[in-house]
Enzyme design. Structure first.
Site, PDB file in Angstrom:
ATOM      1  N   ILE A 251      -5.336   6.219   5.929  1.00  0.00           N
ATOM      2  CA  ILE A 251      -5.026   6.730   4.589  1.00  0.00           C
ATOM      3  C   ILE A 251      -5.261   5.693   3.497  1.00  0.00           C
ATOM      4  CG2 ILE A 251      -3.428   8.525   5.336  1.00  0.00           C
ATOM      5  CD1 ILE A 251      -1.129   6.621   4.796  1.00  0.00           C
ATOM      6  N   LYS A 253      -7.361   1.461   2.762  1.00  0.00           N
ATOM      7  CA  LYS A 253      -7.955   0.232   3.282  1.00  0.00           C
ATOM      8  C   LYS A 253      -7.977  -0.820   2.188  1.00  0.00           C
ATOM      9  CE  LYS A 253     -11.418   0.262   6.124  1.00  0.00           C
ATOM     10  NZ  LYS A 253     -12.782   0.445   6.684  1.00  0.00           N
ATOM     11  N   GLY A 254      -7.944  -2.077   2.615  1.00  0.00           N
ATOM     12  CA  GLY A 254      -8.042  -3.188   1.697  1.00  0.00           C
ATOM     13  C   GLY A 254      -8.655  -4.375   2.407  1.00  0.00           C
ATOM     14  N   LYS A 274       1.165  -0.145   7.928  1.00  0.00           N
ATOM     15  CA  LYS A 274       0.302  -1.079   7.200  1.00  0.00           C
ATOM     16  C   LYS A 274       0.004  -2.263   8.113  1.00  0.00           C
ATOM     17  CE  LYS A 274       0.761  -2.007   2.709  1.00  0.00           C
ATOM     18  NZ  LYS A 274       1.242  -2.583   1.422  1.00  0.00           N
ATOM     19  N   ASP A 368       3.638  -5.128 -10.870  1.00  0.00           N
ATOM     20  CA  ASP A 368       2.373  -4.432 -10.615  1.00  0.00           C
ATOM     21  C   ASP A 368       2.518  -2.920 -10.735  1.00  0.00           C
ATOM     22  OD1 ASP A 368      -0.350  -4.467 -10.092  1.00  0.00           O
ATOM     23  OD2 ASP A 368      -0.094  -4.315  -7.918  1.00  0.00           O
TER      24      ASP A 368
END
Length: 575
Positions: A251, A253-254, A274, A368
Site C-alpha cells: 500500500i 513504498k519509500g 511498515k 510534518d
C-alpha cells in the site's frame, strides 16, 4: 520516513485540473458514526497519561440487540420498508438456522451470504483499538437484530471496546464478492446510513472469566441494549517475526522500505506493516528519527492518531505494525474533489487540533502536517500517521533549528533559521486548513525558492469563498511572528476561536460523538480501493536484503525498538 503512499505531489495532479468539489453543506450532527474507541481515558485533559501496556488476545462475541429505535422524528426508509414487506419471513428463518458466526475457512462464504440476504436489518461496526469489523445481521427484526458474531483482537494496551449500530437507507449497489476471510466487497456503509446508537466500555483484562452483559445503547434512537460476551487470554511470551503475518497487499513504498497490508495469522486482524531497512537509515543518519517514530507511537493515546500495535526486528530490518486505516489519505480525497466545504474542513482541522494538542502534551512537535500524512478511517474520522520527523523533549520554552518538513508547509521561522517552537505546528495547521478550503496552500508556487520568498514576505490573501470566521482564524494561525501566533499559549486559544467554538463540542469530538460529514467508500476491513494501484498491484513480498554486515555497535542502536507480545509488553532481541 514514509506515509502509506509516496512520491506523488498533489500540485502536479488533480488540484489544477479544474475539478469541483462535491458540496455538502449539512453540519455534522451529534450522532456518532465512528466506532473508533478512545484508548484508555477518553478525556482530553487526562490524555497525557500514556496507554497502560497489556498483551494478549481479546475475544468479543456480539449476539443480538433488543429495544433499538430510530432517532426521534425519523421514519423507516422506504427501501427498508419495501424489503420488510417483500420478505417478511426471510430474516426470522435465517436467524433460526445454526449460527456460523465464528468465521473459519469452509463456512466463511456461507456466513457472509446469509448476512447479505437481509441487508435491510441493522448492521454493527465493532472496534477495539482502531481495529474495525463490519457485521451484517443474520436475522431478527429492526428493533432486535441477531448478529451471532465473534472476533478476536490483539491487545497491546488497555483500550475501549465500542460497537455502533446503523440502518442502511438503501440496498448496497455492489453484489458481494467474497473474500477468503468471509468479508465481502461491496458498498457496505453509506454516508446516509442512520445511526441507531452505540456502546462503549473498557474490558476487565485482570479477569480470565467470560463476561456476558447487556450494555445500554447511547445516542441514536436512545433506547435498547446489545449483548456482548468478552474473554481475555494473556500472552504467553510469543516473539513476533515476519512469519507471524500473511502479506496481502503493498500500500506504499519509500526509499527506506515499504508498507504492506497484512493479516496476523492467529487473530486474523488486518494491520499495516511498515518495513524499514537498517542499512539505509544508518547510511543516511536517520536512526534517531526512526527510533523517535517508534517512541512516539508507543506513547500516544489519542483517537486521532494511528496507534502502534507491535514492533520487532531482524538483522536487516525494522518492522512497525500499525492499525490499518483504509479510508485513504486526505491527499487522495482532496486531490479528487479539489477542495472541501467549510463544514468538512472544520471537522478535519478540529480533530487534527486535538491530535497536535495531544502530541504537545508529551513535549513532541509533529513538524510534518500535510494531507499525505492524514488517513480517514472506516467512518470518516482522521488518523494522523508518519511520525518520522517528530522532535521529542520539546517543552514550551525550548527551540530547535533542524530544517525539515514539506516545502509548501514550512513556517517562516524555520526558513529564516532563527529556531522554532511548538508553534510551528499551528502554522502548518493553518496551511492545511487554507488548502482544504481553497485547493492550494496559501503561498504555493511551482518554483520552490519563489515559494519560500512568498512564505516569508507575501501578504496573506483569500479567495472570495472563504468566510470571515475562517479568514480570522487563518490570519491568527498564519501570523509570521510565532510569539503572536494563535496557539502560542496553547491549543485552548485555538479552540476558543469562533470558527470552532460556535460549531464544535470538543469533548463530544474527542469521544467520537459527532458524525463525520463524509464517509469514504470502504467495503470491508481488507478493502484497499482507496490506495494507489501503482502499489496495490505489486506482489507483496518481504524482500531479501543483501547482508549489510552491520556491526554489533550499530545493531546496539536498535536495542529497545522491539515492542511486542511478551507478558511485559516487550519482545527483546539482539543482533
Amino acid at each position: 520516513m514514509m506515509s502509506w503512499k509516496f512520491g506523488k505531489k498533489f500540485k502536479e495532479g488533480g488540484f489544477l485540473s479544474g475539478k469541483h468539489h462535491s458540496s455538502n453543506n449539512n453540519s455534522p450532527s451529534d450522532t456518532s458514526r465512528s466506532t473508533t474507541p478512545t484508548p484508555g481515558n477518553p478525556h482530553p485533559e487526562d490524555a497525557v497519561k500514556p496507554p497502560v501496556p497489556r498483551s494478549g488476545m481479546l475475544k468479543i462475541r456480539v449476539t443480538a440487540a433488543k429495544g433499538l429505535s430510530l432517532p426521534q422524528g425519523v421514519s423507516v426508509p422506504a427501501p427498508v420498508q419495501e424489503a420488510l414487506t417483500t420478505h417478511p419471513t426471510l430474516a426470522s428463518r435465517i436467524a433460526t438456522s445454526p449460527p456460523t458466526a465464528i468465521v473459519k475457512a469452509a463456512g466463511a462464504n456461507r456466513d457472509s451470504l446469509q448476512r447479505r440476504q437481509v441487508w435491510w436489518l441493522p448492521y454493527l461496526v465493532l472496534e477495539f483499538d482502531k481495529n474495525e469489523v463490519l457485521v451484517d445481521a443474520l436475522g431478527g427484526d429492526l428493533a432486535s437484530p441477531v448478529w451471532m458474531y465473534s472476533a478476536t483482537f490483539d491487545v497491546s494496551r488497555i483500550s475501549e471496546i465500542s460497537a455502533t449500530v446503523y440502518l442502511r437507507t438503501r440496498e448496497p449497489h455492489a453484489e458481494g464478492r467474497e473474500k477468503s476471510n468471509g468479508e465481502g466487497e461491496g458498498e457496505d456503509m453509506g454516508n446516509s446510513d442512520l445511526c441507531l446508537g452505540s456502546i462503549r466500555f473498557t474490558p476487565n483484562l485482570d479477569s480470565l472469566r467470560v463476561t456476558d452483559d447487556w450494555v445500554t445503547v447511547q445516542g441514536g434512537g436512545g433506547s435498547g441494549s446489545i449483548n456482548v460476551q468478552v474473554s481475555f487470554k494473556p500472552a504467553s511470551g510469543q516473539i513476533l517475526t515476519i512469519d507471524s503475518f500473511e502479506l496481502l497487499k503493498v500500500i506504499g513504498k519509500g526509499s527506506f522500505g515499504k508498507v504492506m497490508q497484512v493479516r496476523k495469522r492467529d487473530t486474523l486482524r488486518i494491520y499495516a506493516l511498515k518495513t524499514i531497512r537498517k542499512a539505509h537509515i544508518v547510511s543516511r543518519s536517520e536512526v534517531t528519527h526512526t527510533l523517535a517514530e517508534r517512541t512516539v507511537l508507543a506513547q500516544v493515546n489519542c483517537p486521532f492518531i494511528v496507534p502502534l500495535k507491535f514492533s520487532f526486528q531482524s538483522k536487516e530490518k525494522l518492522y512497525l505494525v500499525l492499525a490499518f486505516i483504509n479510508g485513504g489519505e486526505l491527499f487522495h480525497h482532496l486531490q479528487r474533489e479539489g477542495k472541501f466545504n467549510e463544514t468538512r474542513s472544520r471537522f478535519y482541522s478540529a480533530q487534527l487540533l486535538l491530535a497536535l494538542e495531544h502530541l504537545h502534551s508529551f513535549n513532541v512537535i509533529y513538524r510534518d502536517l500535510k494531507p499525505e500524512n492524514i488517513l480517514l478511517d472506516y467512518a470518516g474520522n482522521i488518523a494522523l500517521c508518519d511520525f518520522g520527523l517528530c522532535k521529542l523533549n520539546m517543552s514550551n520554552s525550548d527551540t530547535t533549528n533542524t530544517f525539515c518538513g514539506t516545502p509548501e508547509y514550512l513556517a517562516p521561522e524555520l526558513l529564516s533559521g532563527h529556531g522554532y517552537t511548538k508553534c510551528v505546528d499551528w502554522w502548518t495547521l493553518g496551511v492545511l486548513l487554507y488548502e482544504m478550503l481553497t485547493g492550494l496552500p496559501p503561498f504555493y508556487d511551482e518554483n520552490t525558492n519563489e515559494m519560500y520568498r512568498k512564505i516569508l514576505t507575501e501578504p496573506l490573501r483569500f479567495p472570495d469563498g472563504v468566510r470571515s470566521e475562517a479568514r480570522s482564524l487563518l490570519t491568527g494561525l498564519l501570523n509570521r511572528d510565532p510569539r503572536q501566533r494563535l496557539g502560542v499559549n496553547g491549543a485552548q486559544d485555538i479552540k476558543n476561536h469562533p470558527f470552532f467554538a460556535k460549531h464544535i463540542n470538543f469533548t463530544k469530538l474527542w469521544n467520537k460523538q459527532i458524525q463525520p460529514p463524509f464517509k469514504p467508500a470502504v467495503a470491508s476491513a481488507i478493502d484497499t480501493s482507496n490506495f494507489d494501484e501503482e502499489f496495490t498491484n505489486e506482489v507483496p513480498l518481504d524482500s531479501v536484503v543483501d547482508d549489510s554486515h552491520l556491526s554489533q555497535t550499530v545493531q546496539q542502536q536498535f536495542e529497545g525498538f522491539s515492542w511486542s507480545v511478551s507478558p511485559l509488553g516487550e519482545s527483546v532481541g539482539r543482533y
